[in-house]
Motif scaffolding. Structure first.
Motif, PDB file in Angstrom:
ATOM      1  N   TRP B  96      36.272  28.334  54.557  1.00  0.00           N
ATOM      2  CA  TRP B  96      36.086  27.151  53.495  1.00  0.00           C
ATOM      3  C   TRP B  96      37.730  26.546  53.236  1.00  0.00           C
ATOM      4  CZ3 TRP B  96      38.004  27.088  48.136  1.00  0.00           C
ATOM      5  CH2 TRP B  96      36.865  25.693  47.873  1.00  0.00           C
ATOM      6  N   LEU B  97      38.862  27.676  52.903  1.00  0.00           N
ATOM      7  CA  LEU B  97      40.213  26.788  53.011  1.00  0.00           C
ATOM      8  C   LEU B  97      40.350  26.603  53.973  1.00  0.00           C
ATOM      9  CD1 LEU B  97      41.582  30.128  51.383  1.00  0.00           C
ATOM     10  CD2 LEU B  97      41.049  28.583  50.299  1.00  0.00           C
ATOM     11  N   LEU B  98      40.058  27.155  55.485  1.00  0.00           N
ATOM     12  CA  LEU B  98      40.505  25.985  56.596  1.00  0.00           C
ATOM     13  C   LEU B  98      39.903  25.187  56.597  1.00  0.00           C
ATOM     14  CD1 LEU B  98      39.249  28.570  59.162  1.00  0.00           C
ATOM     15  CD2 LEU B  98      41.088  27.863  58.793  1.00  0.00           C
ATOM     16  N   LEU B  99      38.961  24.280  56.309  1.00  0.00           N
ATOM     17  CA  LEU B  99      37.923  23.188  55.251  1.00  0.00           C
ATOM     18  C   LEU B  99      38.857  22.822  54.707  1.00  0.00           C
ATOM     19  CD1 LEU B  99      35.373  21.070  56.100  1.00  0.00           C
ATOM     20  CD2 LEU B  99      35.189  22.168  54.212  1.00  0.00           C
ATOM     21  N   LEU B 100      39.428  22.786  53.562  1.00  0.00           N
ATOM     22  CA  LEU B 100      40.706  22.156  52.869  1.00  0.00           C
ATOM     23  C   LEU B 100      41.891  22.074  53.464  1.00  0.00           C
ATOM     24  CD1 LEU B 100      39.946  24.240  49.643  1.00  0.00           C
ATOM     25  CD2 LEU B 100      39.559  21.993  50.179  1.00  0.00           C
ATOM     26  N   TYR B 102      41.818  20.967  56.459  1.00  0.00           N
ATOM     27  CA  TYR B 102      41.471  20.065  57.590  1.00  0.00           C
ATOM     28  C   TYR B 102      41.990  18.766  57.049  1.00  0.00           C
ATOM     29  CZ  TYR B 102      39.362  17.569  60.845  1.00  0.00           C
ATOM     30  OH  TYR B 102      38.787  16.426  61.271  1.00  0.00           O
ATOM     31  N   ILE B 103      40.279  19.079  55.744  1.00  0.00           N
ATOM     32  CA  ILE B 103      40.747  17.505  54.964  1.00  0.00           C
ATOM     33  C   ILE B 103      41.641  17.504  54.020  1.00  0.00           C
ATOM     34  CG2 ILE B 103      37.803  17.167  55.263  1.00  0.00           C
ATOM     35  CD1 ILE B 103      38.627  18.650  52.333  1.00  0.00           C
ATOM     36  N   SER B 104      43.033  17.869  54.076  1.00  0.00           N
ATOM     37  CA  SER B 104      44.174  17.654  53.481  1.00  0.00           C
ATOM     38  C   SER B 104      45.227  17.473  54.312  1.00  0.00           C
ATOM     39  CB  SER B 104      44.447  19.020  52.769  1.00  0.00           C
ATOM     40  OG  SER B 104      43.342  19.690  51.948  1.00  0.00           O
ATOM     41  N   SER B 105      44.783  17.103  55.388  1.00  0.00           N
ATOM     42  CA  SER B 105      45.407  16.469  56.734  1.00  0.00           C
ATOM     43  C   SER B 105      46.811  17.470  56.563  1.00  0.00           C
ATOM     44  CB  SER B 105      46.426  15.366  56.361  1.00  0.00           C
ATOM     45  OG  SER B 105      46.018  14.461  55.651  1.00  0.00           O
ATOM     46  N   LEU B 108      45.721  21.480  61.696  1.00  0.00           N
ATOM     47  CA  LEU B 108      45.011  23.359  61.942  1.00  0.00           C
ATOM     48  C   LEU B 108      45.751  24.042  62.431  1.00  0.00           C
ATOM     49  CD1 LEU B 108      41.479  22.884  61.591  1.00  0.00           C
ATOM     50  CD2 LEU B 108      42.488  23.573  59.402  1.00  0.00           C
ATOM     51  N   SER B 109      46.783  23.272  63.621  1.00  0.00           N
ATOM     52  CA  SER B 109      47.522  24.918  64.230  1.00  0.00           C
ATOM     53  C   SER B 109      48.315  25.656  64.050  1.00  0.00           C
ATOM     54  CB  SER B 109      48.210  24.636  65.972  1.00  0.00           C
ATOM     55  OG  SER B 109      48.862  22.779  65.310  1.00  0.00           O
ATOM     56  N   ALA B 110      49.413  24.457  62.939  1.00  0.00           N
ATOM     57  CA  ALA B 110      50.665  25.193  61.943  1.00  0.00           C
ATOM     58  C   ALA B 110      49.741  26.407  60.680  1.00  0.00           C
ATOM     59  CB  ALA B 110      51.230  24.166  61.402  1.00  0.00           C
ATOM     60  N   ILE B 112      46.829  27.929  60.939  1.00  0.00           N
ATOM     61  CA  ILE B 112      46.604  28.733  61.139  1.00  0.00           C
ATOM     62  C   ILE B 112      47.926  30.249  62.267  1.00  0.00           C
ATOM     63  CG2 ILE B 112      45.294  29.725  62.967  1.00  0.00           C
ATOM     64  CD1 ILE B 112      43.059  27.577  63.015  1.00  0.00           C
ATOM     65  N   LYS B 113      48.747  29.725  62.219  1.00  0.00           N
ATOM     66  CA  LYS B 113      49.846  29.989  62.706  1.00  0.00           C
ATOM     67  C   LYS B 113      50.058  30.687  61.874  1.00  0.00           C
ATOM     68  CE  LYS B 113      52.718  27.818  66.921  1.00  0.00           C
ATOM     69  NZ  LYS B 113      53.040  27.068  66.849  1.00  0.00           N
ATOM     70  N   ARG B 114      50.771  29.926  60.357  1.00  0.00           N
ATOM     71  CA  ARG B 114      51.377  30.325  59.378  1.00  0.00           C
ATOM     72  C   ARG B 114      50.405  31.957  58.637  1.00  0.00           C
ATOM     73  NH1 ARG B 114      54.214  27.317  54.730  1.00  0.00           N
ATOM     74  NH2 ARG B 114      54.315  28.973  53.161  1.00  0.00           N
ATOM     75  N   VAL B 115      48.818  31.590  59.393  1.00  0.00           N
ATOM     76  CA  VAL B 115      48.194  32.417  57.929  1.00  0.00           C
ATOM     77  C   VAL B 115      48.100  33.381  58.904  1.00  0.00           C
ATOM     78  CG1 VAL B 115      45.873  32.572  56.593  1.00  0.00           C
ATOM     79  CG2 VAL B 115      47.230  30.926  56.003  1.00  0.00           C
ATOM     80  N   TRP B 116      46.885  33.427  60.395  1.00  0.00           N
ATOM     81  CA  TRP B 116      46.292  34.197  60.936  1.00  0.00           C
ATOM     82  C   TRP B 116      46.903  34.880  62.178  1.00  0.00           C
ATOM     83  CZ3 TRP B 116      43.053  36.564  58.874  1.00  0.00           C
ATOM     84  CH2 TRP B 116      42.160  35.889  57.129  1.00  0.00           C
ATOM     85  N   LEU B 117      48.424  34.933  62.419  1.00  0.00           N
ATOM     86  CA  LEU B 117      49.342  35.230  63.223  1.00  0.00           C
ATOM     87  C   LEU B 117      49.687  36.250  62.580  1.00  0.00           C
ATOM     88  CD1 LEU B 117      50.411  32.884  65.737  1.00  0.00           C
ATOM     89  CD2 LEU B 117      48.954  34.916  66.303  1.00  0.00           C
ATOM     90  N   VAL B 118      50.546  35.614  61.255  1.00  0.00           N
ATOM     91  CA  VAL B 118      51.253  36.716  60.757  1.00  0.00           C
ATOM     92  C   VAL B 118      50.290  37.464  59.834  1.00  0.00           C
ATOM     93  CG1 VAL B 118      53.119  36.459  58.818  1.00  0.00           C
ATOM     94  CG2 VAL B 118      52.666  34.494  60.177  1.00  0.00           C
ATOM     95  N   VAL B 119      49.271  37.177  59.027  1.00  0.00           N
ATOM     96  CA  VAL B 119      48.484  38.390  58.419  1.00  0.00           C
ATOM     97  C   VAL B 119      48.753  39.082  59.001  1.00  0.00           C
ATOM     98  CG1 VAL B 119      46.684  38.632  57.295  1.00  0.00           C
ATOM     99  CG2 VAL B 119      48.064  37.087  56.640  1.00  0.00           C
ATOM    100  N   PRO B 120      47.073  39.579  60.489  1.00  0.00           N
ATOM    101  CA  PRO B 120      46.886  40.494  61.545  1.00  0.00           C
ATOM    102  C   PRO B 120      47.947  41.376  61.390  1.00  0.00           C
ATOM    103  CG  PRO B 120      45.496  38.644  61.844  1.00  0.00           C
ATOM    104  CD  PRO B 120      47.218  38.301  60.488  1.00  0.00           C
ATOM    105  N   LEU B 121      49.285  40.613  61.905  1.00  0.00           N
ATOM    106  CA  LEU B 121      50.245  41.574  62.426  1.00  0.00           C
ATOM    107  C   LEU B 121      50.456  42.619  61.345  1.00  0.00           C
ATOM    108  CD1 LEU B 121      51.153  40.944  65.467  1.00  0.00           C
ATOM    109  CD2 LEU B 121      53.429  40.488  64.124  1.00  0.00           C
ATOM    110  N   PHE B 122      51.105  41.674  60.134  1.00  0.00           N
ATOM    111  CA  PHE B 122      51.438  42.675  58.740  1.00  0.00           C
ATOM    112  C   PHE B 122      51.041  43.013  58.280  1.00  0.00           C
ATOM    113  CE2 PHE B 122      53.265  42.487  54.991  1.00  0.00           C
ATOM    114  CZ  PHE B 122      54.635  42.905  54.711  1.00  0.00           C
TER     115      PHE B 122
END
Lengths: 335, 318
Positions: B96-100, B102-105, B108-110, B112-122
């Motif tokens: 749902w947060l991804l959807l939010l 998306y509709i907040s312009s 998505l790539s940025a 997802i990069k900021r959230v899902w590249l960093v979090v699983p790593l860290f």
């Protein structure tokens, strides 16, 4: 050492935040009385300074680099109360605008980095530096040991906060809900890193900057005037010591996590169930009779199907309303 | 005349831009000098800020919500994320947060990069050891190694089978998903709200005026100081040749901090003088012209409903 959200339970963060409230109150009162109109600009610039030096890479002997907090340094040049405000503001900026350290965990981060660190660093420094000359070597030795002690105490607090999580918050079969390592692991792990690397980095940096000031501009070491003698704070130390000794005892006590009692436990503890709670609990059940539709018996397959259906309907509703909001916001803009 | 020996030794970094562009991971693998690392961190802050200010000006859902309502709803949702104890509700929340986003312009790539590249790593690295029964006993899910006997290592005694435990994996997945949700929420707030609005919202919500004024002034001067700091480091970088000892490097950093502090003190004196000469008495007045509209009330209502649904669902799924 910045704790991100999700590592600490909300209960812990509330307690830590509540612990910080009187500290912030006292800090503003104390510092503002001394500074009056200078308060806002000096604290703001102090916070900026704290923010920027946290980003400096300090070379360490193995060829890599480490970060220092600089909290001890700030406490020595501005006094611990002012340092507490500056570091808190700097942590707030990091949490709110740069996603560094949690928003919910802000209270806990402030407790460790903006309260424990500068206070321990400052009083260790005062104890060693005493009333020595501003250029005396006792000053930078005090800074060296003060920085070391301060960051290690902060690390210890962080480790204890992490360490009590699996003890207090886990599922019925023992899976941890928040930070997974118990005290026996989190304390040695944090101690190892901070006693050997972060501590010396912080201490040496503090000492070097003090020496830089002693050589180039000694007046900068005495911006706030000389603070009162250490003995004034002896009572505070006693209280703090007792608190530190007591807190692990309370945490090790058996029982449900504080504030998470069931109704029957509350009845056992205080002899009756508060009327409002009973009421609320009844209404809640009335609203969703075990999440099932009336008319179905609660066989496992049926109830599982109902749960899944409920979840799908709920999710679809949330998605739909979200999209609707998106439309609404856009049309408002167009109109 | 002979070339001095130190001039013949290859240098750590030569090209002026190469190091700034290299990623965090590459920096870890390759030894980059402390000056370049610091410079990169200083520039990243400014770059990120410019990026988020650009998104905050776009036309999207969250940009339209009143900042005070937004700060409150983000806070509520972070609490919700921390209270949820099961994987499915956390997954739903994250999607749902991804959807939010998306509709907040938000690109998505940025995001997802900021959230899902960093979090699983860290977070992943931090929780990884906890999935093994050596660290934390639990029901074995997958046995990896059988030893002939229990292992004694100093004061610790380990069981004779090294296994991944179901409790460990479950806890790790929950923590990663929850961290992802929290970071997403913080990112949603920073990406869609100009910082002045966040500060005004804070003042409106629960933070005392005195803290907000300090915060406001700090934020204004951060970029000046980032610039001063990077000038100090750039100057140093453009004057260094060959290797310097760690001791010498440390004394440079402490000197930089020292001179930054004397700059800071002078600046604060100047700001104070400027404020006094403009009639500052110690009680700042600010103009807030926030209007809470129907859309904002509806939004808060919606967030509360979503929270209740998620937490209710979470508790009942148990």
């Amino acid at each position: 050492m910045h704790i991100p959200d999700s590592y600490l339970s909300p209960q812990t963060t509330v307690v830590m935040g509540a612990a910080m409230l009187p500290v912030w109150g006292a800090a503003v009162k104390k510092v503002k009385n001394n500074l009056t109109t200078k308060f806002v600009p000096l604290m703001a610039i102090g916070a900026v300074f704290s923010f920027v030096i946290m980003m400096f890479n300090i070379p360490i002997p193995d060829g890599t680099t480490a970060h220092a907090v600089g909290g001890g340094l700030l406490a020595i040049i501005l006094g611990p109360w002012a340092a507490c405000i500056c570091i808190s503001i700097s942590l707030a900026i990091q949490a709110l605008f740069f996603g560094d350290g949690g928003i919910l965990a802000f209270g806990a981060n402030c407790f460790n980095i903006a309260f424990i660190l500068p206070f321990f660093a400052y009083y260790t420094y005062r104890l060693i530096a005493g009333n020595s000359e501003i250029t005396s070597s006792r000053r930078w030795i005090g800074g060296l040991i003060g920085g070391y002690v301060g960051i290690n105490m902060a690390a210890l607090c962080t480790a204890v906060e992490f360490g009590v999580q699996p003890l207090l918050f886990h599922t019925a079969n023992g899976a941890p809900l928040y930070a997974p390592y118990p005290l026996g692991l989190s304390v040695p792990a944090m101690a190892f890193a901070h006693l050997l690397i972060a501590g010396p980095v912080e201490g040496i940096l503090t000492a070097l900057v003090i020496r830089h000031f002693q050589a180039s501009n000694p007046s900068l070491l005495n911006i706030m005037g000389n603070a009162g003698p250490v003995s004034v704070y002896r009572k505070l130390w006693w209280a703090l010591g007792v608190l530190i000794l007591l807190s692990p005892l309370g945490l090790l006590a058996n029982g449900t996590a504080w504030g998470e009692w069931g109704l029957d436990e509350i009845e056992k503890m205080i002899g009756f169930i508060p009327h409002g709670m009973q009421n609320f609990s009844d209404k809640w059940h009335a609203l969703m009779p075990d999440y099932g539709l009336p008319g179905l018996d609660n066989t496992l397959g049926q109830s599982a199907a109902v749960y899944v259906l409920a979840a799908i309907v709920g999710t679809a509703l949330i998605t739909g309303v979200t999209l609707l909001f998106g439309k609404l916001a856009r049309s408002k803009n167009a109109g | 005349m002979a070339v001095p020996e130190w001039l013949l030794v290859p240098q750590e970094q030569i090209s002026p831009n190469a190091s700034i562009k290299t990623s965090f991971l590459k920096n870890r693998l390759r030894k980059v000098s402390f000056i370049d690392k610091t410079l990169e961190e200083l520039t990243t802050v400014v770059r990120d800020e410019i990026f988020s200010e650009a998104i905050a000006g776009r036309d999207g859902l969250l940009q339209k919500i009143n900042p005070a309502a937004k700060v409150v709803s983000i806070f509520i949702l972070i609490c919700v994320a921390c209270l949820i104890r099961h994987i499915i509700p956390l997954l739903i929340l994250n999607i749902w947060l991804l959807l939010l986003a998306y509709i907040s312009s938000i690109p998505l790539s940025a995001f997802i990069k900021r959230v899902w590249l960093v979090v699983p790593l860290f977070t992943g690295i931090i929780v990884f050891p906890s999935i093994f029964n050596f660290i934390q006993p639990g029901t074995p899910l997958l046995s990896l190694f059988h030893f002939s006997q229990r292992i004694h290592f100093g004061p610790w005694v380990f069981p004779s089978v090294l296994a991944i435990t179901s409790q460990g994996v479950w806890g790790a997945v929950i923590l990663i998903l929850r961290a992802g949700a929290c970071i997403s929420l913080a990112a949603l707030l920073t990406y869609t709200t100009p910082w002045q609005s966040v500060l005004k919202a804070l003042q409106k919500v629960f933070v005392p005026q005195i803290f907000v004024s300090v915060l406001e002034m700090s934020y204004r001067y951060i970029y000046l100081f980032l610039q001063s700091a990077s000038e100090i480091f750039t100057a140093r970088r453009s004057r260094s040749l060959g290797h310097t000892s760690t001791k010498e490097q440390r004394s440079f950093v402490s000197g930089a901090i020292g001179s930054l502090w004397s700059k800071a003190i002078n600046l604060s004196k100047e700001i104070h003088a400027a404020m006094i000469s403009r009639g500052y008495t110690g009680r700042p007045d600010t103009i807030t012209n926030f209007r809470i509209r129907t859309l904002d009330w509806l939004w808060i209502l919606f967030i509360v409903t979503v929270s209740a649904l998620l937490i209710g669902g979470d508790r009942i799924f148990a």
